[in-house]
Design a protein around this motif. Sequence first.
Motif, PDB file in Angstrom:
ATOM      1  N   PRO A  81      79.315  73.233  43.682  1.00 50.38           N
ATOM      2  CA  PRO A  81      80.290  73.818  44.609  1.00 50.38           C
ATOM      3  C   PRO A  81      80.460  75.310  44.367  1.00 50.38           C
ATOM      4  O   PRO A  81      80.165  75.794  43.273  1.00 50.38           O
ATOM      5  CB  PRO A  81      81.592  73.077  44.253  1.00 50.38           C
ATOM      6  CG  PRO A  81      81.436  72.730  42.806  1.00 50.38           C
ATOM      7  CD  PRO A  81      79.961  72.505  42.576  1.00 50.38           C
TER       8      PRO A  81
ATOM      9  N   SER B  96      82.615  78.031  43.139  1.00 44.89           N
ATOM     10  CA  SER B  96      83.702  77.842  42.183  1.00 44.89           C
ATOM     11  C   SER B  96      84.018  79.141  41.461  1.00 44.89           C
ATOM     12  O   SER B  96      83.110  79.814  40.952  1.00 44.89           O
ATOM     13  CB  SER B  96      83.248  76.753  41.187  1.00 44.89           C
ATOM     14  OG  SER B  96      83.631  77.063  39.888  1.00 44.89           O
TER      15      SER B  96
ATOM     16  N   GLY C 232      70.666  86.082  44.297  1.00 45.01           N
ATOM     17  CA  GLY C 232      72.084  85.735  44.282  1.00 45.01           C
ATOM     18  C   GLY C 232      72.417  84.326  44.739  1.00 45.01           C
ATOM     19  O   GLY C 232      73.505  84.079  45.256  1.00 45.01           O
ATOM     20  N   VAL C 233      71.506  83.367  44.519  1.00 44.65           N
ATOM     21  CA  VAL C 233      71.764  81.999  44.997  1.00 44.65           C
ATOM     22  C   VAL C 233      72.208  81.051  43.878  1.00 44.65           C
ATOM     23  O   VAL C 233      72.523  79.890  44.146  1.00 44.65           O
ATOM     24  CB  VAL C 233      70.508  81.407  45.705  1.00 44.65           C
ATOM     25  CG1 VAL C 233      70.206  82.158  46.990  1.00 44.65           C
ATOM     26  CG2 VAL C 233      69.288  81.412  44.779  1.00 44.65           C
ATOM     27  N   GLY C 234      72.181  81.530  42.637  1.00 49.57           N
ATOM     28  CA  GLY C 234      72.625  80.674  41.516  1.00 49.57           C
ATOM     29  C   GLY C 234      71.510  80.284  40.554  1.00 49.57           C
ATOM     30  O   GLY C 234      71.666  79.329  39.798  1.00 49.57           O
ATOM     31  N   LYS C 235      70.418  81.021  40.555  1.00 41.91           N
ATOM     32  CA  LYS C 235      69.313  80.706  39.611  1.00 41.91           C
ATOM     33  C   LYS C 235      69.779  80.871  38.163  1.00 41.91           C
ATOM     34  O   LYS C 235      69.551  80.010  37.317  1.00 41.91           O
ATOM     35  CB  LYS C 235      68.108  81.646  39.841  1.00 41.91           C
ATOM     36  CG  LYS C 235      67.484  81.540  41.205  1.00 41.91           C
ATOM     37  CD  LYS C 235      66.315  82.499  41.366  1.00 41.91           C
ATOM     38  CE  LYS C 235      66.730  83.948  41.403  1.00 41.91           C
ATOM     39  NZ  LYS C 235      67.518  84.323  42.595  1.00 41.91           N
ATOM     40  N   THR C 236      70.431  82.008  37.911  1.00 38.50           N
ATOM     41  CA  THR C 236      70.837  82.284  36.530  1.00 38.50           C
ATOM     42  C   THR C 236      71.965  81.346  36.101  1.00 38.50           C
ATOM     43  O   THR C 236      71.915  80.787  34.994  1.00 38.50           O
ATOM     44  CB  THR C 236      71.259  83.762  36.401  1.00 38.50           C
ATOM     45  OG1 THR C 236      70.111  84.560  36.707  1.00 38.50           O
ATOM     46  CG2 THR C 236      71.745  84.083  34.998  1.00 38.50           C
ATOM     47  N   ALA C 237      72.954  81.145  36.982  1.00 34.99           N
ATOM     48  CA  ALA C 237      74.049  80.226  36.631  1.00 34.99           C
ATOM     49  C   ALA C 237      73.461  78.855  36.300  1.00 34.99           C
ATOM     50  O   ALA C 237      73.885  78.201  35.341  1.00 34.99           O
ATOM     51  CB  ALA C 237      75.038  80.133  37.791  1.00 34.99           C
TER      52      ALA C 237
HETATM   53  N1  ATP Z   1      78.574  78.002  42.217  1.00 31.22           N
HETATM   54  C1  ATP Z   1      79.015  79.248  42.239  1.00 31.22           C
HETATM   55  N2  ATP Z   1      80.238  79.551  42.754  1.00 31.22           N
HETATM   56  C2  ATP Z   1      80.692  80.832  42.791  1.00 31.22           C
HETATM   57  N3  ATP Z   1      80.002  81.879  42.331  1.00 31.22           N
HETATM   58  C3  ATP Z   1      78.786  81.639  41.802  1.00 31.22           C
HETATM   59  C4  ATP Z   1      78.226  80.332  41.723  1.00 31.22           C
HETATM   60  N4  ATP Z   1      76.998  80.408  41.140  1.00 31.22           N
HETATM   61  C5  ATP Z   1      76.813  81.701  40.865  1.00 31.22           C
HETATM   62  N5  ATP Z   1      77.878  82.447  41.256  1.00 31.22           N
HETATM   63  C6  ATP Z   1      78.057  83.900  41.165  1.00 31.22           C
HETATM   64  O1  ATP Z   1      77.209  84.480  42.159  1.00 31.22           O
HETATM   65  C7  ATP Z   1      76.497  85.594  41.631  1.00 31.22           C
HETATM   66  C8  ATP Z   1      74.987  85.300  41.674  1.00 31.22           C
HETATM   67  O2  ATP Z   1      74.728  84.162  40.852  1.00 31.22           O
HETATM   68  P1  ATP Z   1      73.447  84.118  39.904  1.00 31.22           P
HETATM   69  O3  ATP Z   1      73.371  85.375  39.106  1.00 31.22           O
HETATM   70  O4  ATP Z   1      73.457  82.844  39.195  1.00 31.22           O
HETATM   71  O5  ATP Z   1      72.330  84.116  41.039  1.00 31.22           O
HETATM   72  P2  ATP Z   1      70.769  84.488  40.903  1.00 31.22           P
HETATM   73  O6  ATP Z   1      70.084  83.664  41.939  1.00 31.22           O
HETATM   74  O7  ATP Z   1      70.325  84.332  39.506  1.00 31.22           O
HETATM   75  O8  ATP Z   1      70.781  86.034  41.306  1.00 31.22           O
HETATM   76  P3  ATP Z   1      69.566  87.088  41.118  1.00 31.22           P
HETATM   77  O9  ATP Z   1      68.629  86.798  42.238  1.00 31.22           O
HETATM   78  O10 ATP Z   1      70.243  88.428  41.232  1.00 31.22           O
HETATM   79  O11 ATP Z   1      68.947  86.833  39.775  1.00 31.22           O
HETATM   80  C9  ATP Z   1      77.022  85.809  40.228  1.00 31.22           C
HETATM   81  O12 ATP Z   1      78.030  86.768  40.294  1.00 31.22           O
HETATM   82  C10 ATP Z   1      77.598  84.471  39.836  1.00 31.22           C
HETATM   83  O13 ATP Z   1      78.686  84.590  38.959  1.00 31.22           O
END
Ligand code: ATP
Length: 249
Positions: A207, A209, A12-17
């Motif tokens: 940020p 967001s 949940g740190v933003g890898k996928t985003a």
């Molecule tokens: N910069 C940001 N600001 C606010 N919310 C964010 C941001 N980046 C990601 N998110 C949200 O936080 C959640 C986790 O993001 P994401 O899926 O990118 O993380 P991840 O590291 O890929 O998670 P996982 O370990 O479950 O694969 C999602 O709901 C996403 O919409």
Amino acid sequence: MKTLACYSIKGGVGKTASSVNLAYLAAQAGYRTLLIDLDSQGASSFYFRVRPSKKNWGKRFFKTYEQLLKQIKASDFDRLDIIPAHESFRHFDAMLSDQGKREQRLKRVLKGLKKEYDLIILDCPPTLSYLSEAVFHAVNMILVPVIPTTLSERTFEQLQDFFHRNDLPDRMVYPFFSMVQRQKHLHKSTIERLQDTTPRLLEAQIPFSTDIEKMGEHRSPISCFAPRSPGGQAYEALWQEIARKLEKL
Ligand SMILES: Nc1ncnc2c1ncn2[C@@H]1O[C@H](COP(=O)(O)OP(=O)(O)OP(=O)(O)O)[C@@H](O)[C@H]1O
Ligand SMILES: [Mg+2]
């Protein structure tokens, strides 16, 4: 062909985003780009509206690159293709544990795609596993989103320790701050402290967001539906910084 992974031990740190936006921006910049969704949750595939294959093909993933070629799907964007995740990807570790030279398997199959693509981006699941070791051996750059909080900083340190203990080259590891909330004292102080001490820390910061959170509703990268928003601009800055580094590799 260059390869990069969005990776962290922490979920949940933003890898996928990051994977989704960087893949979109790379394709817009002219790179023939392939995004491989290695996480059986299938979030990257979802954002790009690409359906997972119905066939249980995960057990053939590391066999030959022809198997990967068969699974490539076009996205809605020029130059951007996706290999969507399949549920069976959750068994990657068990599969790799039986295989000889397992660290080299992913590198070998990706090499087979070098004529088709300029850039491959891997969206990784949050584990430190045989799969991650295979990823570390396969890519030119490992991008690590770090939320400026104690736990996220700690997992980044664990990753650095793992690299040192296993004689892996940490020169390919590039952390960057993700989900930054500057108004929070902890975020601000963590950033200031780590900026002075962290090698290869990227300058661009993503940020926190609500527009980025809305990617799930739009099922599209923020860089596509709101490129001028603060989140969109931050991903553009991150991409520019990464592109400069990729060109020098
Ligand atoms: N910069 C940001 N600001 C606010 N919310 C964010 C941001 N980046 C990601 N998110 C949200 O936080 C959640 C986790 O993001 P994401 O899926 O990118 O993380 P991840 O590291 O890929 O998670 P996982 O370990 O479950 O694969 C999602 O709901 C996403 O919409
Ligand atoms: Mg993810």
